[in-house]
Design a protein around this motif. Structure first.
Motif, PDB file in Angstrom:
ATOM      1  N   MET A  44       0.846  -1.191   0.000  1.00 10.03           N
ATOM      2  CA  MET A  44       0.000   0.000   0.000  1.00 10.03           C
ATOM      3  C   MET A  44       0.881   1.241   0.000  1.00 10.03           C
ATOM      4  O   MET A  44       1.849   1.311   0.763  1.00 10.03           O
ATOM      5  N   PHE A  45       0.553   2.179  -0.861  1.00  9.43           N
ATOM      6  CA  PHE A  45       1.331   3.397  -1.038  1.00  9.43           C
ATOM      7  C   PHE A  45       0.472   4.604  -0.667  1.00  9.43           C
ATOM      8  O   PHE A  45      -0.697   4.675  -1.045  1.00  9.43           O
ATOM      9  N   LEU A  46       1.075   5.546   0.022  1.00 16.01           N
ATOM     10  CA  LEU A  46       0.490   6.869   0.222  1.00 16.01           C
ATOM     11  C   LEU A  46       1.599   7.884  -0.025  1.00 16.01           C
ATOM     12  O   LEU A  46       2.740   7.686   0.412  1.00 16.01           O
ATOM     13  N   GLY A  47       1.278   8.950  -0.728  1.00 19.40           N
ATOM     14  CA  GLY A  47       2.328   9.921  -0.995  1.00 19.40           C
ATOM     15  C   GLY A  47       1.797  11.191  -1.612  1.00 19.40           C
ATOM     16  O   GLY A  47       0.590  11.382  -1.795  1.00 19.40           O
ATOM     17  N   ALA A  48       2.739  12.056  -1.939  1.00 17.40           N
ATOM     18  CA  ALA A  48       2.402  13.323  -2.581  1.00 17.40           C
ATOM     19  C   ALA A  48       3.634  13.817  -3.316  1.00 17.40           C
ATOM     20  O   ALA A  48       4.774  13.493  -2.957  1.00 17.40           O
ATOM     21  N   SER A  49       3.406  14.615  -4.353  1.00 16.12           N
ATOM     22  CA  SER A  49       4.512  15.188  -5.114  1.00 16.12           C
ATOM     23  C   SER A  49       4.232  16.650  -5.405  1.00 16.12           C
ATOM     24  O   SER A  49       3.080  17.070  -5.531  1.00 16.12           O
ATOM     25  N   TYR A  50       5.328  17.407  -5.506  1.00 17.67           N
ATOM     26  CA  TYR A  50       5.277  18.802  -5.930  1.00 17.67           C
ATOM     27  C   TYR A  50       6.212  18.912  -7.122  1.00 17.67           C
ATOM     28  O   TYR A  50       7.436  18.825  -6.976  1.00 17.67           O
ATOM     29  N   THR A  51       5.650  19.065  -8.321  1.00 22.54           N
ATOM     30  CA  THR A  51       6.466  19.000  -9.526  1.00 22.54           C
ATOM     31  C   THR A  51       6.095  20.119 -10.498  1.00 22.54           C
ATOM     32  O   THR A  51       4.920  20.485 -10.631  1.00 22.54           O
ATOM     33  N   PRO A  52       7.084  20.665 -11.202  1.00 22.63           N
ATOM     34  CA  PRO A  52       6.782  21.631 -12.264  1.00 22.63           C
ATOM     35  C   PRO A  52       6.326  20.902 -13.520  1.00 22.63           C
ATOM     36  O   PRO A  52       6.423  19.675 -13.620  1.00 22.63           O
ATOM     37  N   LYS A  53       5.836  21.633 -14.503  1.00 23.82           N
ATOM     38  CA  LYS A  53       5.522  21.040 -15.798  1.00 23.82           C
ATOM     39  C   LYS A  53       6.808  20.546 -16.450  1.00 23.82           C
ATOM     40  O   LYS A  53       7.905  21.009 -16.133  1.00 23.82           O
ATOM     41  N   ALA A  54       6.673  19.599 -17.389  1.00 19.57           N
ATOM     42  CA  ALA A  54       7.847  18.964 -17.979  1.00 19.57           C
ATOM     43  C   ALA A  54       8.761  19.935 -18.700  1.00 19.57           C
ATOM     44  O   ALA A  54       9.960  19.691 -18.829  1.00 19.57           O
ATOM     45  N   ASN A  55       8.228  21.051 -19.186  1.00 19.98           N
ATOM     46  CA  ASN A  55       9.048  22.006 -19.946  1.00 19.98           C
ATOM     47  C   ASN A  55       9.441  23.230 -19.125  1.00 19.98           C
ATOM     48  O   ASN A  55       9.836  24.251 -19.666  1.00 19.98           O
ATOM     49  N   GLU A  56       9.333  23.140 -17.780  1.00 21.04           N
ATOM     50  CA  GLU A  56       9.640  24.280 -16.919  1.00 21.04           C
ATOM     51  C   GLU A  56      10.775  23.940 -15.953  1.00 21.04           C
ATOM     52  O   GLU A  56      11.025  22.773 -15.639  1.00 21.04           O
ATOM     53  N   ASP A  57      11.446  24.977 -15.461  1.00 25.10           N
ATOM     54  CA  ASP A  57      12.431  24.815 -14.387  1.00 25.10           C
ATOM     55  C   ASP A  57      11.721  24.904 -13.048  1.00 25.10           C
ATOM     56  O   ASP A  57      10.736  25.628 -12.901  1.00 25.10           O
ATOM     57  N   GLY A  58      12.247  24.161 -12.060  1.00 23.45           N
ATOM     58  CA  GLY A  58      11.647  24.284 -10.742  1.00 23.45           C
ATOM     59  C   GLY A  58      11.978  23.131  -9.821  1.00 23.45           C
ATOM     60  O   GLY A  58      12.577  22.122 -10.221  1.00 23.45           O
ATOM     61  N   LEU A  59      11.564  23.286  -8.552  1.00 18.93           N
ATOM     62  CA  LEU A  59      11.779  22.272  -7.525  1.00 18.93           C
ATOM     63  C   LEU A  59      10.908  21.051  -7.802  1.00 18.93           C
ATOM     64  O   LEU A  59       9.734  21.169  -8.147  1.00 18.93           O
ATOM     65  N   ASP A  60      11.495  19.861  -7.650  1.00 21.12           N
ATOM     66  CA  ASP A  60      10.772  18.594  -7.773  1.00 21.12           C
ATOM     67  C   ASP A  60      10.912  17.853  -6.448  1.00 21.12           C
ATOM     68  O   ASP A  60      12.014  17.445  -6.062  1.00 21.12           O
ATOM     69  N   ALA A  61       9.811  17.686  -5.706  1.00 21.23           N
ATOM     70  CA  ALA A  61       9.847  17.050  -4.391  1.00 21.23           C
ATOM     71  C   ALA A  61       8.757  15.978  -4.324  1.00 21.23           C
ATOM     72  O   ALA A  61       7.607  16.222  -4.700  1.00 21.23           O
ATOM     73  N   ARG A  62       9.133  14.792  -3.815  1.00 16.71           N
ATOM     74  CA  ARG A  62       8.186  13.673  -3.741  1.00 16.71           C
ATOM     75  C   ARG A  62       8.404  12.917  -2.431  1.00 16.71           C
ATOM     76  O   ARG A  62       9.541  12.734  -1.993  1.00 16.71           O
TER      77      ARG A  62
END
Length: 248
Positions: A42-60
């Protein structure tokens, strides 16, 4: 040889850049000799990601609760943190470079095992052509880990490369290659011809062929060949199967 049935269901909630998720996965073998490998995750989670063509923080973040043969086995806390460099144009399509770290804390139900861990420096590159038909992904990582014992502590690197087409309907195909290297400084090999410590060199080759009925539904034939060139636990495994994928 045996037959394994895999069932996966996942829900992702989209709040722009933030995406909570929940997933249930169950694997069952048909022969009683392998029932100790039957798993429920069983998985529980969340992600904060920019669009594929943008710069930015990627957190999961992902919490995994694992049961083997209906008995508690382990809980994993997985943190992915990095920065993405993305761009898109008509000539090269959409390209994405993600540089970051992965940390996995492993807590085992077996009291004889210590907590394990995995720590990696990771570079992920993806490219999708301008017509969104062909997709390429590579992952290169370096780091170390353990699985609850001194003998299981290792360091090494991994390289994975996967190509696939992304037609919204019609023929689907893909191919993948992977090579890992693991050195176990506290574990002895069966032979010292290649050194005094255990070495594992897992290699994989994968091939997919199938049909997309719609953008969201497809049926794939999957073939995986995996070999571990280990100085202690060499193995060869071939897996063939059919995968039905769909989404709403």
């Amino acid at each position: 040889s045996d037959t394994q049935t895999l069932f996966n269901i996942m829900a992702i909630f989209d709040f722009r850049s933030v995406k909570p998720l929940a997933r249930y996965s169950q694997g069952t073998y048909s022969k009683p000799i392998y029932e100790v490998l039957n798993s429920t995750v069983m998985f529980l989670g969340a992600s904060y990601t920019p669009k594929a063509n943008e710069d930015g923080l990627d957190a999961r973040y992902t919490l995994m609760d694992i049961k083997l043969n209906n008995e508690a086995f382990a809980q994993y806390h997985i943190i992915n943190l990095g920065y993405q460099f993305g761009r898109s144009d008509q000539e090269d399509g959409t390209t994405r470079n993600l540089l970051g770290i992965v940390y996995n804390s492993k807590s085992y139900d077996d009291s004889s095992l210590d907590n394990g861990s995995l720590a990696l420096l990771r570079w992920e590159y993806t490219n999708m052509d301008a017509d969104n038909l062909d997709f390429f992904k590579s992952v290169i990582a370096f780091g170390n880990g353990s699985d609850g014992t001194e003998e299981s502590e290792y360091s090494g690197f991994m390289m994975d490369f996967d190509w696939a087409n992304k037609w919204e309907s019609g023929l689907l195909q893909g191919i993948g290659l992977g090579l890992h290297y693991k050195n176990f400084p506290n574990d002895e090999p069966l032979t010292t011809d290649l050194g005094d410590t255990r070495l594992d060199i897992p290699f994989r080759f994968s091939f997919n062929l199938g049909w997309a009925f719609t953008k969201d539904w497809s049926l794939l034939f999957k073939y995986d060949y995996k070999v571990n060139l280990s100085t202690k636990k060499p193995s060869v495994r071939t897996i063939t199967g059919l995968q039905l994928r769909g989404g709403f």
